[in-house]
Design a protein around this motif. Structure first.
Motif, PDB file in Angstrom:
ATOM      1  N   PHE A 261     -40.968  35.208 -45.079  1.00 38.29           N
ATOM      2  CA  PHE A 261     -41.344  34.219 -45.323  1.00 38.29           C
ATOM      3  C   PHE A 261     -42.510  32.972 -44.700  1.00 38.29           C
ATOM      4  N   ARG A 262     -43.677  32.738 -44.817  1.00 39.41           N
ATOM      5  CA  ARG A 262     -44.663  32.088 -44.576  1.00 39.41           C
ATOM      6  C   ARG A 262     -44.740  30.674 -44.458  1.00 39.41           C
ATOM      7  N   ALA A 263     -43.722  29.911 -45.421  1.00 37.61           N
ATOM      8  CA  ALA A 263     -44.536  28.803 -45.843  1.00 37.61           C
ATOM      9  C   ALA A 263     -44.006  27.479 -45.014  1.00 37.61           C
ATOM     10  N   TYR A 264     -45.712  26.718 -44.681  1.00 40.65           N
ATOM     11  CA  TYR A 264     -45.133  25.694 -43.592  1.00 40.65           C
ATOM     12  C   TYR A 264     -44.763  24.664 -43.683  1.00 40.65           C
ATOM     13  N   ASP A 265     -45.033  24.711 -45.696  1.00 45.50           N
ATOM     14  CA  ASP A 265     -44.749  23.588 -46.829  1.00 45.50           C
ATOM     15  C   ASP A 265     -43.023  23.388 -47.178  1.00 45.50           C
ATOM     16  N   PHE A 266     -41.538  23.620 -46.520  1.00 44.67           N
ATOM     17  CA  PHE A 266     -40.208  24.352 -47.570  1.00 44.67           C
ATOM     18  C   PHE A 266     -40.634  23.655 -48.942  1.00 44.67           C
ATOM     19  N   ASP A 267     -40.827  22.419 -49.314  1.00 44.52           N
ATOM     20  CA  ASP A 267     -40.764  21.822 -50.489  1.00 44.52           C
ATOM     21  C   ASP A 267     -41.761  22.470 -51.345  1.00 44.52           C
ATOM     22  N   ARG A 268     -42.731  22.979 -50.657  1.00 37.59           N
ATOM     23  CA  ARG A 268     -44.139  23.967 -51.325  1.00 37.59           C
ATOM     24  C   ARG A 268     -43.475  24.998 -51.786  1.00 37.59           C
ATOM     25  N   PHE A 269     -42.728  25.890 -50.756  1.00 44.18           N
ATOM     26  CA  PHE A 269     -41.994  27.104 -50.977  1.00 44.18           C
ATOM     27  C   PHE A 269     -41.009  26.345 -52.559  1.00 44.18           C
ATOM     28  N   LEU A 270     -40.637  25.781 -52.486  1.00 45.26           N
ATOM     29  CA  LEU A 270     -39.351  26.206 -52.813  1.00 45.26           C
ATOM     30  C   LEU A 270     -39.815  25.117 -54.823  1.00 45.26           C
ATOM     31  N   GLY A 271     -41.314  24.733 -54.999  1.00 50.56           N
ATOM     32  CA  GLY A 271     -42.290  23.948 -56.078  1.00 50.56           C
ATOM     33  C   GLY A 271     -42.901  25.701 -57.261  1.00 50.56           C
ATOM     34  N   ASP A 272     -43.147  26.837 -55.270  1.00 47.70           N
ATOM     35  CA  ASP A 272     -44.032  27.903 -55.604  1.00 47.70           C
ATOM     36  C   ASP A 272     -42.656  28.460 -56.629  1.00 47.70           C
ATOM     37  N   ALA A 273     -41.063  28.789 -56.152  1.00 44.12           N
ATOM     38  CA  ALA A 273     -40.489  29.048 -56.648  1.00 44.12           C
ATOM     39  C   ALA A 273     -40.374  29.137 -58.274  1.00 44.12           C
ATOM     40  N   MET A 274     -40.090  27.515 -58.789  1.00 41.36           N
ATOM     41  CA  MET A 274     -40.303  27.454 -59.604  1.00 41.36           C
ATOM     42  C   MET A 274     -41.242  27.822 -61.128  1.00 41.36           C
ATOM     43  N   ARG A 275     -42.351  27.486 -60.474  1.00 38.93           N
ATOM     44  CA  ARG A 275     -43.373  28.379 -60.756  1.00 38.93           C
ATOM     45  C   ARG A 275     -43.569  29.723 -61.045  1.00 38.93           C
ATOM     46  N   GLU A 276     -42.843  30.756 -60.050  1.00 39.20           N
ATOM     47  CA  GLU A 276     -42.933  31.966 -60.656  1.00 39.20           C
ATOM     48  C   GLU A 276     -41.257  32.370 -61.458  1.00 39.20           C
ATOM     49  N   ILE A 277     -40.613  31.115 -61.475  1.00 36.13           N
ATOM     50  CA  ILE A 277     -39.165  31.341 -62.650  1.00 36.13           C
ATOM     51  C   ILE A 277     -40.248  31.200 -64.096  1.00 36.13           C
ATOM     52  N   ASN A 278     -41.110  30.467 -63.825  1.00 33.37           N
ATOM     53  CA  ASN A 278     -41.565  30.235 -65.184  1.00 33.37           C
ATOM     54  C   ASN A 278     -42.365  31.959 -65.770  1.00 33.37           C
ATOM     55  N   ARG A 279     -42.938  32.237 -64.656  1.00 35.21           N
ATOM     56  CA  ARG A 279     -43.830  33.404 -65.126  1.00 35.21           C
ATOM     57  C   ARG A 279     -42.602  34.467 -65.574  1.00 35.21           C
ATOM     58  N   LEU A 280     -40.992  34.695 -65.064  1.00 30.10           N
ATOM     59  CA  LEU A 280     -40.386  35.930 -65.692  1.00 30.10           C
ATOM     60  C   LEU A 280     -40.155  36.256 -66.839  1.00 30.10           C
ATOM     61  N   ASP A 281     -39.874  37.421 -67.532  1.00 29.81           N
ATOM     62  CA  ASP A 281     -39.569  37.791 -68.197  1.00 29.81           C
ATOM     63  C   ASP A 281     -37.591  37.577 -68.503  1.00 29.81           C
ATOM     64  N   ASP A 282     -37.146  38.114 -69.773  1.00 34.60           N
ATOM     65  CA  ASP A 282     -35.836  37.931 -70.007  1.00 34.60           C
ATOM     66  C   ASP A 282     -34.893  38.588 -68.748  1.00 34.60           C
TER      67      ASP A 282
END
Length: 395
Positions: A261-282
């Motif tokens: 974990f390197r995020a200096y902005d926890f909210d951005r960390f969670l937002g980036d996680a949502m974008r990563e979910i969007n890239r996952l396959d089934d």
């Protein structure tokens, strides 16, 4: 004097004013995170801000809703229906009295469709009264009219005189649209600054509005699982998407190891996680779901009704769910092997005893209580809980 009273009432009729109640995302003792809790972690270029202001008639807005260019149906469904029929009727009364309504705020996507971030209740109310079929709602019958009199109570839109129908359709509303080219983190910060009404959007509601894609449905599905509800003793409500944020925290630290974990902005960390979910396959989504269910079932078996709650002594009263403990315990359990997990369940008394001992450590207690998104706090709590579980499992 009467006019002053009407205006005051209309000004109070913001998206979710205090008079409409204050539903909590989790138990009342632990308030939901809102944009008031957010900080802008780094400056951004003002030239990146692209906002346009449009004055649109209700007829034009209804046209966009009919064509799904403004989507009130599935992604904001949890935020619809918060107002009662009486409160909705009061908004229609304000329009009929020509009282200006608060400004709407929207984020534009690449197709020039709008995600309404502030104004869902108002647009839903207006659409339900004039064209309920556009959103699949039952027609609104006016009730509790304060200034227009009893003659309007029970009236539907079709019952109004032609001039009042025209007045409603031709009423202009102001919409601030943040254009598609504006970076996501800039959009988030803009909405955090402008969303200061009676009940600001929670941080997860903002993320939900500004980050489209499969992550919305995935988080909602996991939040609706019986395993999650049982592990949290049905104490996390869904009105402010607190349940989805809890799931997102688990997923975020499942995809990014706490030690990385390197995020200096926890909210951005969670937002980036949502974008990563969007890239996952089934297959990737299924693995996360299985891991989540396994962690929830294990937490319930080990901790019972104390799962994800602070407990310093056996005699203490039950604390509310703690978000930092939730992500830490859930992810730490998910990372155990099947044999380790089985031994922790068999030695649940020892796990609970050691967890209470950890609570006595001032540094660990701080890591789950204050500034929990800091890098040092994240690493401290995950190291403590992971080591404790490994030690119990491998005695």
């Amino acid at each position: 004097m009467a006019t002053e009273t009407i205006i005051t009432d209309a000004q109070r009729m913001t998206e979710e004013g205090t008079s409409f109640g204050t539903p909590s995302g989790i138990e009342r003792e632990l308030p939901s995170e809102t944009v008031d809790d957010l900080q802008i972690a780094e400056p951004f270029n003002p030239d990146d801000i692209d906002v346009t202001t449009r004055s649109m008639t209700i007829d034009l807005l209804l046209s966009r809703i009919r064509s799904k260019a403004i989507d009130l149906e599935p992604d904001f469904q949890r935020r619809r229906g918060i107002w009662t029929d009486r409160q909705q009727s009061r908004l229609i009364e304000s329009l009929l009295l020509r009282i200006p309504l608060p400004t709407l705020y929207a984020a534009e996507d690449e197709e020039e469709d709008w995600a309404i971030v502030d104004g869902i209740q108002r647009l839903t109310t207006i659409t339900r009264f004039i064209e309920p079929e556009a959103i699949g709602e039952t027609p609104l019958s006016l009730t509790g009219m304060e200034y227009l009199g009893e003659s309007f109570n029970g009236k539907f839109f079709a019952d109004l005189p032609a001039r009042l129908k025209r007045r409603l359709r031709e009423t202009e509303l102001v919409v601030h649209v943040i254009r598609h080219g504006t970076p996501q983190e800039v959009k988030f910060n803009i909405f955090a600054r402008i969303n200061t009404g009676g009940m600001p959007l929670s941080a997860q509601e903002l993320r939900h509005a500004l980050i489209p894609g499969k992550s919305r449905h995935f988080l909602g599905r996991l939040a609706g699982l019986e395993a999650f509800k049982q592990a949290t003793t049905y104490s996390i409500r869904d009105e402010r998407m607190a349940d989805r944020e809890m799931v997102l925290r688990f997923v975020a630290f499942s995809m990014t190891r706490p030690e990385d974990f390197r995020a200096y902005d926890f909210d951005r960390f969670l937002g980036d996680a949502m974008r990563e979910i969007n890239r996952l396959d089934d297959a990737g989504l299924q693995r996360l779901e299985h891991s989540f269910i396994r962690a929830m079932d294990s937490a319930r078996e080990i901790f019972g009704q104390d799962a994800f709650r602070k407990r310093y002594r056996e005699t203490d009263a039950r604390f509310p769910i703690n978000k930092a403990l939730f992500e830490t315990i859930a992810v730490s359990l998910a990372n155990l092997s099947d044999s380790e997990l089985e031994r922790c369940i068999l030695r649940q008394d020892e796990v609970r005893r050691r967890m209470m001992e950890a609570m006595q450590d001032r540094e660990f207690e701080s890591a789950i209580s204050q500034g929990t998104g800091g890098i040092g706090k994240v690493r401290k709590r995950f190291e403590t809980v992971s080591k404790m579980l490994k030690d119990v499992a491998n005695v």
